[in-house]
Design an enzyme around this catalytic site. Structure first.
Site, PDB file in Angstrom:
ATOM      1  N   GLY A  13      53.990  47.511  36.659  1.00 56.66           N
ATOM      2  CA  GLY A  13      53.034  48.568  36.973  1.00 56.66           C
ATOM      3  C   GLY A  13      53.371  49.302  38.248  1.00 56.66           C
ATOM      4  O   GLY A  13      52.491  49.704  39.011  1.00 56.66           O
ATOM      5  N   ARG A  16      53.545  53.831  40.085  1.00 53.69           N
ATOM      6  CA  ARG A  16      52.615  54.543  40.964  1.00 53.69           C
ATOM      7  C   ARG A  16      51.746  53.529  41.711  1.00 53.69           C
ATOM      8  O   ARG A  16      51.825  52.339  41.490  1.00 53.69           O
ATOM      9  CB  ARG A  16      51.720  55.482  40.144  1.00 53.69           C
ATOM     10  N   SER A 143      41.997  40.640  43.046  1.00 47.99           N
ATOM     11  CA  SER A 143      41.126  41.710  43.536  1.00 47.99           C
ATOM     12  C   SER A 143      39.878  41.088  44.139  1.00 47.99           C
ATOM     13  O   SER A 143      39.474  39.978  43.760  1.00 47.99           O
ATOM     14  CB  SER A 143      40.717  42.641  42.388  1.00 47.99           C
ATOM     15  N   TYR A 155      37.179  42.641  34.065  1.00 44.62           N
ATOM     16  CA  TYR A 155      38.119  42.736  35.192  1.00 44.62           C
ATOM     17  C   TYR A 155      37.906  41.591  36.185  1.00 44.62           C
ATOM     18  O   TYR A 155      38.863  40.974  36.664  1.00 44.62           O
ATOM     19  CB  TYR A 155      37.918  44.093  35.871  1.00 44.62           C
ATOM     20  N   ALA A 158      39.246  38.369  34.719  1.00 41.49           N
ATOM     21  CA  ALA A 158      40.711  38.376  34.721  1.00 41.49           C
ATOM     22  C   ALA A 158      41.262  38.142  36.124  1.00 41.49           C
ATOM     23  O   ALA A 158      42.213  37.371  36.314  1.00 41.49           O
ATOM     24  CB  ALA A 158      41.233  39.700  34.164  1.00 41.49           C
ATOM     25  N   LYS A 159      40.672  38.783  37.109  1.00 39.22           N
ATOM     26  CA  LYS A 159      41.194  38.671  38.465  1.00 39.22           C
ATOM     27  C   LYS A 159      40.916  37.302  39.090  1.00 39.22           C
ATOM     28  O   LYS A 159      41.711  36.819  39.899  1.00 39.22           O
ATOM     29  CB  LYS A 159      40.621  39.791  39.342  1.00 39.22           C
TER      30      LYS A 159
END
Length: 255
Positions: A13, A16, A143, A155, A158-159
């Site tokens: 990833g 950017r 995160s 999210y 997952a984090k």
């Protein structure tokens, strides 16, 4: 002599945002870089922008990291074109935010597949080389949302899973000369957070100002802040650190 002279770093990833920031920093310190992204054209373009040092190389590779065959092919290409692999940064991520009662199975599965399955597959492919050479650095991106965030059940799960994954890697792989750590960024000014501002109907400036006000250092983070932490954790200077998650959030989660 740079800290990464002669090293090859694979960063998912990284066309950017945070990933490109990490790729840039490691390139500045001497690494050859494999930019892995779903869009090969974007990956190649990003690789061409990296500030490589003398003798270092960069390659852009398109791969769906949630697909095992694609991952194996990408790692094989890295080794063939760059001569090896020493550092893996699992940075690729997506968001599909919604309140739980509105969240679809597709929203859940996509986020889990990219963040967790992707990190699993990339690490499994890379660790074969790491174990053989008795050396490797793994960095996973978690995160602050791992601690819970409204509208991000997928999210957040997952984090936090990434943090458990990182701890287990530390336990399993340390004896083979492999360090595995994670960074949990707070608010980082990227295209992704700018898109979130647009989605909720707030200007980018106001969105960033509110985020800055919510932490003790009173500013937002930038990809360079995460890259600085990554450059340390993936270096030999951090060889006695493994299984840890470093929160880089301006102190936002202290209170």
């Amino acid at each position: 002599m740079g800290r990464y002279d002669g090293r090859v770093a694979v960063i998912t990833g990284s066309a950017r945002g945070i990933g490109f920031g990490i790729a840039t920093r490691l390139a500045e310190e001497g690494a050859s870089i494999a930019v892995i992204d779903l869009d090969e054209a974007a990956a190649a373009e990003a690789a061409g922008k990296l500030p490589l040092t003398e003798g270092a190389k960069a390659v852009g590779i398109g791969a769906d990291i949630s697909d095992g065959e694609a991952v194996d092919a990408a790692i094989a290409r890295v080794v063939a074109e760059l001569g090896g692999i020493h550092v893996l940064v699992n940075n690729a991520g997506v968001t599909r935010d919604n309140l739980l009662f509105k969240m679809t199975e597709l929203d859940w599965d996509l986020v889990m597949n990219v963040h967790l399955k992707g990190a699993f597959l990339m690490t499994k492919a890379a660790q074969t080389h790491f174990v053989e050479q008795k050396y490797g650095k793994i960095l996973n991106l978690s995160s602050v949302s791992a601690l819970g965030n409204r509208g991000q059940a997928n999210y957040s799960a997952a984090k936090m899973g990434i943090q458990g994954f990182t701890r287990t890697l530390g336990i399993e792989l340390g004896r083979y000369g492999i360090n595995a750590n994670a960074i949990a960024p707070g608010f980082i000014a990227t295209e992704m957070t700018d898109a979130t501002a647009a989605r909720v109907g707030v200007s980018v400036e106001d969105f960033r100002a509110a985020a800055a006000e919510a932490n003790p250092v009173k500013r937002v983070g930038f990809p360079e802040d995460i890259a600085a932490a990554a450059a340390f954790l993936c270096s030999d200077e951090a060889s006695y650190i493994t299984g840890q998650t470093l929160y880089v959030d301006g102190g936002a989660k202290l209170g």
